[in-house]
Design a protein around this motif. Structure first.
Motif, PDB file in Angstrom:
ATOM      1  N   LEU A 207       0.834  -1.199   0.000  1.00  0.00           N
ATOM      2  CA  LEU A 207       0.000   0.000   0.000  1.00  0.00           C
ATOM      3  C   LEU A 207       0.871   1.253   0.000  1.00  0.00           C
ATOM      4  CD1 LEU A 207      -2.927   1.116   0.251  1.00  0.00           C
ATOM      5  CD2 LEU A 207      -2.599   1.066   2.735  1.00  0.00           C
ATOM      6  N   GLY A 287      -2.246   1.507  -4.661  1.00  0.00           N
ATOM      7  CA  GLY A 287      -1.830   0.488  -3.701  1.00  0.00           C
ATOM      8  C   GLY A 287      -2.849  -0.617  -3.530  1.00  0.00           C
ATOM      9  N   ILE A 288      -4.120  -0.252  -3.424  1.00  0.00           N
ATOM     10  CA  ILE A 288      -5.170  -1.267  -3.263  1.00  0.00           C
ATOM     11  C   ILE A 288      -5.298  -2.087  -4.544  1.00  0.00           C
ATOM     12  CG2 ILE A 288      -7.644  -1.612  -2.888  1.00  0.00           C
ATOM     13  CD1 ILE A 288      -7.503   1.005  -1.154  1.00  0.00           C
TER      14      ILE A 288
END
Length: 297
Positions: A207, A287-288
């Motif tokens: 993340l 990031g996700i």
């Protein structure tokens, strides 16, 4: 593999983020401001339904009163035995008489943009977006949801609690810290903090790399297994997940350690930095996206 360039046509936009904040920025404590709470819940339901996926209301009891988490499930297409769940949550209640633009309208705006950007993509892992109720009174909504995950033996890759992500200050001395952290961390409140338990180390660094790729200044700090190293980190919806042994991270602008409007009637949309919120939201999408194995159709 997820690549930010594959989804450049679907990115968080500053004007839309502000519109999301303004839509929820009114006092919405369910006890002190029940009408505001009901209005904001309805607006969130409308915006969450526009994301796609499976929207459901998750009722739970506090005393004799039914409250509701709002949940969007975006299933992955990986093999059943390999898929894990990534949970992204932000609470929608406020303290009495505060419009809660940063706490927690900024996080709700980021949550909506994460869903809008990632829903059109294919994902290897399952993604769940949750607007939690009753964070301000002992994390009641997230406590119920975490218990449901545990009862279902749900494998969770990472739970992220988005808690105030829109206030930024570049002024020297604008950032405070508990304990001695100020000796090693910057004194300007212009970064996003990631406070993670040790089980969440690997996923949190994925993340963090996404946030930094979006040029969001980011600091990640371990908190032990349940926040015992930094007790002040135990103040949002990640805590029930820590308590049940799940990997989880608090994503925050550090609340009252930076924002003078924290839990005040002055926590209004005009106090936020929307360039900062846009950068953080873009980094969270990146990031996700990597965590769920998102890729273009």
């Amino acid at each position: 593999m997820y690549a930010a360039k594959q989804s450049t046509s679907v990115q968080p936009e500053r004007a839309r983020l502000r519109a999301h904040v303004e839509a929820v920025a009114e006092p919405r404590c369910p006890r002190a401001n029940p009408k505001g709470h009901a209005r904001v819940k309805q607006r969130l339901l409308e915006r969450l339904s526009a994301i796609g996926g499976a929207l459901r209301v998750e009722p739970f009891l506090r005393g004799r009163v039914v409250h509701e988490n709002l949940v969007v499930d975006l299933p992955g297409d990986g093999d059943d035995g390999e898929r894990e769940l990534v949970v992204v949550g932000a609470h929608y209640d406020s303290v009495p008489d505060s419009p809660g633009a940063d706490d927690n309208g900024s996080a709700l705006a980021a949550l909506l943009e994460i869903g809008r950007c990632l829903a059109p993509l294919r994902r290897r892992h399952d993604l769940r977006l949750v607007a939690f109720d009753l964070e301000e009174v002992g994390f009641q909504g997230s406590r119920y949801h975490a218990a449901q995950c545990k009862w279902a033996r749900q494998p969770i890759r990472l739970m992220m609690s988005l808690e105030m992500v829109g206030y930024c200050s570049h002024a020297p001395g604008s950032q405070q810290y508990p304990g001695n952290l100020g000796k090693v961390l910057p004194d300007r409140g212009d970064f996003i903090g990631l406070l993670y338990n040790l089980r969440g180390l690997r996923s949190t660094y994925t993340l963090a790399r996404g946030l930094r790729a979006a040029e969001a200044r980011t600091f990640a700090l371990p908190t032990g297994f349940k926040g015992e190293w930094i007790p002040t980190s135990c103040r949002s919806d990640h805590v029930p997940f820590w308590e049940l042994g799940y990997p989880a991270v608090l994503v925050t602008d550090t609340a009252g350690l930076r924002n003078p409007h924290y839990h005040e009637p002055s926590d209004s949309p005009d106090t936020l930095d929307y360039e900062f919120l846009e950068t953080v939201s873009r980094g969270l999408v990146t990031g996700i996206g990597r965590l769920v194995g998102a890729r273009a159709e």
